[in-house]
Design an enzyme around this catalytic site. Structure first.
Site: not given
Length: 276
Positions: A44, A117, A159
């Site tokens: 990321e 995301k 993440c």
């Protein structure tokens, strides 16, 4: 006969100098490719971590055009690999925010998928004076991603997504066999939960997980956990890099995965289904 493919994960400690970050990323992607990796996953924010979260708004790119997207396409094509491009900031509907987008490129340098995301890291870490508010600068995505590749059905998440198992069940129902997980876990949360969560997602869904992390100290004062990992469907850690910049590689074995799913059919034994 099923095939074995080698996968790679790149670990970095990204800073605010984009040129330096891209130079380092290309070096490490090439290192993984030289070890035989067919697919490489970047962490990321591989291209930029500014002093302030808002700094990324100024460098966001239009979808389909920009130096970061050109970099990913060029490197994938030159090395003849599939590349999961960590995350880069793309234009959002809100002019004060970005989409944290993970772009996937094939071995011809063609972009084949985009994932934005979904889960944003808005937390106050217990016991320490450390706060994060991603939703102040990032506009959340809404759609999980699973796509066809020569190596199997690839799911992509980023993440903080790792903490939401219902998302991966939905991806499993879409045929996921491999999970690419670009990340930048903090030192505190990573020490507490990173390996447990990565291995849990592999075990629950009987998938290979390629988890590429940020690992080290950053100019903004943040420390990330590192410990990039490649984990097999039985939860075994095939490769791991604790700290610092580097790459790891390991082979995924489709025959082994099929065998595990046949002999230990937890996927077929589910009785409760998560909502969409």
């Amino acid at each position: 006969m099923k095939t074995k493919y080698k996968m790679g994960a790149v670990q970095m400690a990204t800073g605010p100098n984009i040129s330096a970050n891209l130079f380092e990323a290309e070096r490490l992607i090439k290192e993984a490719a030289d070890q035989g990796a067919h697919l490489v996953v970047l962490p990321e924010n591989f291209a930029f971590m500014g002093k302030e979260d808002r700094d990324q708004v100024a460098m966001r790119e239009v979808d389909g055009d920009g130096p970061l997207q050109e970099f990913l396409s060029r490197v994938a094509k030159q090395l003849g690999i599939w590349l999961v491009g960590g995350t880069i900031p793309l234009v959002a509907e809100d002019p004060e925010k970005v989409r944290s987008a993970c772009l996937v490129y094939d071995a011809r340098g063609e972009r084949v998928a985009r994932y934005d995301k979904i889960h944003l890291f808005d937390v106050n870490l217990p016991g320490v004076d450390e706060r994060y508010h991603e939703s102040a600068t990032i506009e959340a995505g809404s759609d999980p991603l699973v796509l066809d590749t020569p190596f199997g059905r690839l799911g992509v998440a980023v993440c903080y997504d790792l903490r939401f198992p219902e998302m991966f069940r939905q991806m499993l129902d879409a045929g996921m066999e491999i999970l690419a997980m670009p990340s930048a876990f903090t030192a505190i949360t990573g020490k507490a939960h990173w390996e447990t969560l990565v291995r849990a997602r592999a075990i629950e869904n009987l998938v290979y997980v390629i988890a590429a992390a940020q690992g080290g100290f950053h100019v903004n004062g943040r420390e990330t956990h590192g410990h990039s990992m490649i984990v097999d469907p039985w939860g075994a850690v095939l490769a791991q890099l604790p700290r610092g910049a580097g790459c790891i590689c390991a082979s995924i074995d489709e025959e082994f995965q099929d065998s595990v799913r046949r002999s230990f059919p937890t996927i077929d034994h589910r009785r409760l289904k998560c909502g969409g």
